[in-house]
Design a protein around this motif. Structure first.
Motif, PDB file in Angstrom:
ATOM      1  N   GLU A   7       0.922  -1.371   0.099  1.00  0.00           N
ATOM      2  CA  GLU A   7       0.136  -0.045  -0.029  1.00  0.00           C
ATOM      3  C   GLU A   7       0.884   1.266  -0.087  1.00  0.00           C
ATOM      4  O   GLU A   7       0.521   2.168  -0.698  1.00  0.00           O
ATOM      5  N   TYR A   8       2.160   1.102   0.953  1.00  0.00           N
ATOM      6  CA  TYR A   8       2.861   2.338   0.806  1.00  0.00           C
ATOM      7  C   TYR A   8       3.403   2.606  -0.496  1.00  0.00           C
ATOM      8  O   TYR A   8       3.573   3.789  -0.949  1.00  0.00           O
ATOM      9  N   ARG A  25      -2.445  -7.600  -5.755  1.00  0.00           N
ATOM     10  CA  ARG A  25      -2.466  -8.916  -5.286  1.00  0.00           C
ATOM     11  C   ARG A  25      -2.618  -8.927  -3.713  1.00  0.00           C
ATOM     12  O   ARG A  25      -3.128 -10.145  -3.333  1.00  0.00           O
ATOM     13  N   MET A  26      -1.956  -8.066  -3.066  1.00  0.00           N
ATOM     14  CA  MET A  26      -2.189  -8.105  -1.585  1.00  0.00           C
ATOM     15  C   MET A  26      -3.611  -7.961  -1.062  1.00  0.00           C
ATOM     16  O   MET A  26      -4.314  -8.610  -0.281  1.00  0.00           O
ATOM     17  N   TYR A  33     -12.064  -7.327  -1.018  1.00  0.00           N
ATOM     18  CA  TYR A  33     -12.411  -7.270  -2.419  1.00  0.00           C
ATOM     19  C   TYR A  33     -12.975  -6.086  -3.012  1.00  0.00           C
ATOM     20  O   TYR A  33     -12.810  -5.858  -4.276  1.00  0.00           O
ATOM     21  N   THR A  34     -13.520  -5.147  -2.222  1.00  0.00           N
ATOM     22  CA  THR A  34     -14.053  -3.903  -2.621  1.00  0.00           C
ATOM     23  C   THR A  34     -12.870  -3.070  -3.283  1.00  0.00           C
ATOM     24  O   THR A  34     -13.004  -2.397  -4.362  1.00  0.00           O
ATOM     25  N   GLU A  35     -11.752  -2.913  -2.493  1.00  0.00           N
ATOM     26  CA  GLU A  35     -10.319  -2.273  -2.731  1.00  0.00           C
ATOM     27  C   GLU A  35      -9.877  -3.051  -3.777  1.00  0.00           C
ATOM     28  O   GLU A  35      -9.254  -2.178  -4.873  1.00  0.00           O
ATOM     29  N   GLU A  37     -11.351  -4.806  -6.292  1.00  0.00           N
ATOM     30  CA  GLU A  37     -11.951  -4.532  -7.444  1.00  0.00           C
ATOM     31  C   GLU A  37     -11.416  -3.195  -7.915  1.00  0.00           C
ATOM     32  O   GLU A  37     -11.546  -3.076  -9.241  1.00  0.00           O
ATOM     33  N   ARG A  38     -11.587  -1.981  -7.224  1.00  0.00           N
ATOM     34  CA  ARG A  38     -11.096  -0.898  -7.746  1.00  0.00           C
ATOM     35  C   ARG A  38      -9.876  -0.851  -8.444  1.00  0.00           C
ATOM     36  O   ARG A  38      -9.884  -0.129  -9.337  1.00  0.00           O
ATOM     37  N   GLU A  39      -8.881  -1.511  -7.803  1.00  0.00           N
ATOM     38  CA  GLU A  39      -7.515  -1.331  -8.261  1.00  0.00           C
ATOM     39  C   GLU A  39      -7.202  -1.975  -9.307  1.00  0.00           C
ATOM     40  O   GLU A  39      -6.546  -1.734 -10.408  1.00  0.00           O
ATOM     41  N   SER A  40      -7.736  -3.420  -9.540  1.00  0.00           N
ATOM     42  CA  SER A  40      -7.930  -4.312 -10.583  1.00  0.00           C
ATOM     43  C   SER A  40      -8.444  -3.419 -11.955  1.00  0.00           C
ATOM     44  O   SER A  40      -7.940  -3.533 -13.092  1.00  0.00           O
ATOM     45  N   LYS A  41      -9.654  -3.015 -11.634  1.00  0.00           N
ATOM     46  CA  LYS A  41     -10.191  -2.235 -12.845  1.00  0.00           C
ATOM     47  C   LYS A  41      -9.193  -0.955 -13.082  1.00  0.00           C
ATOM     48  O   LYS A  41      -9.221  -0.524 -14.376  1.00  0.00           O
TER      49      LYS A  41
END
Length: 153
Positions: A7-8, A25-26, A33-35, A37-41
């Protein structure tokens, strides 16, 4: 600690595709899953927009995570869409021996089987057998699934 570090690094270097992929991945590994989903998209959007450094490897990860999310939400068409993207990215980067590729194919075969498309399911499971090493769990899983399909025919 790995999650905190990921994250850092992603926050400090938001345009670094390696750190972005590792952060997604982390999030996936921790069940956030909410986070995730946002990062993967966001990763997929950056690839589609041609952002420097974002490429098929990052896309393979992100799409696989989103496919898993679609399955967990019982949205087979959404899962199928993302697994197909993961497969496409794996083929683009010549990573057809990777777990993300092989397990995307198994998931696609499973979805096809549940939807009553046995021919398509067989195609996916046979593809896994042709790409995976014989000792690989994915190979064994695909072989078992094909055998079970023959019993059911």
């Amino acid at each position: 600690q790995a999650h905190q570090l990921a994250e850092y690094l992603h926050q400090t270097y938001p345009d670094n595709p390696y750190f972005h992929r590792y952060y997604a991945r982390m999030l996936y590994a921790r069940g956030l899953y909410t986070e995730m989903e946002r990062e993967s998209k966001a990763i997929l959007v950056r690839i589609d927009s041609g952002m420097i450094g974002y490429e098929a490897t990052s896309g393979r990860y992100a799409a696989f995570f989103l496919g898993q999310l679609g399955e967990s939400r019982r949205q087979p068409e959404e899962a199928k869409k993302y697994y197909q993207i993961a497969v496409r990215y794996a083929e683009q980067s010549d990573a057809t021996d990777s777990g993300y590729y092989l397990y995307s194919l198994i998931a696609l075969g499973e979805i096809a089987q549940k939807q009553g498309n046995k021919a398509e399911a067989r195609k996916y499971f046979n593809e896994v057998k042709s790409k995976a090493a014989r000792k690989d769990e994915a190979f064994k899983d695909a072989k078992r699934r094909l055998k079970n399909m023959e019993k059911g025919d």
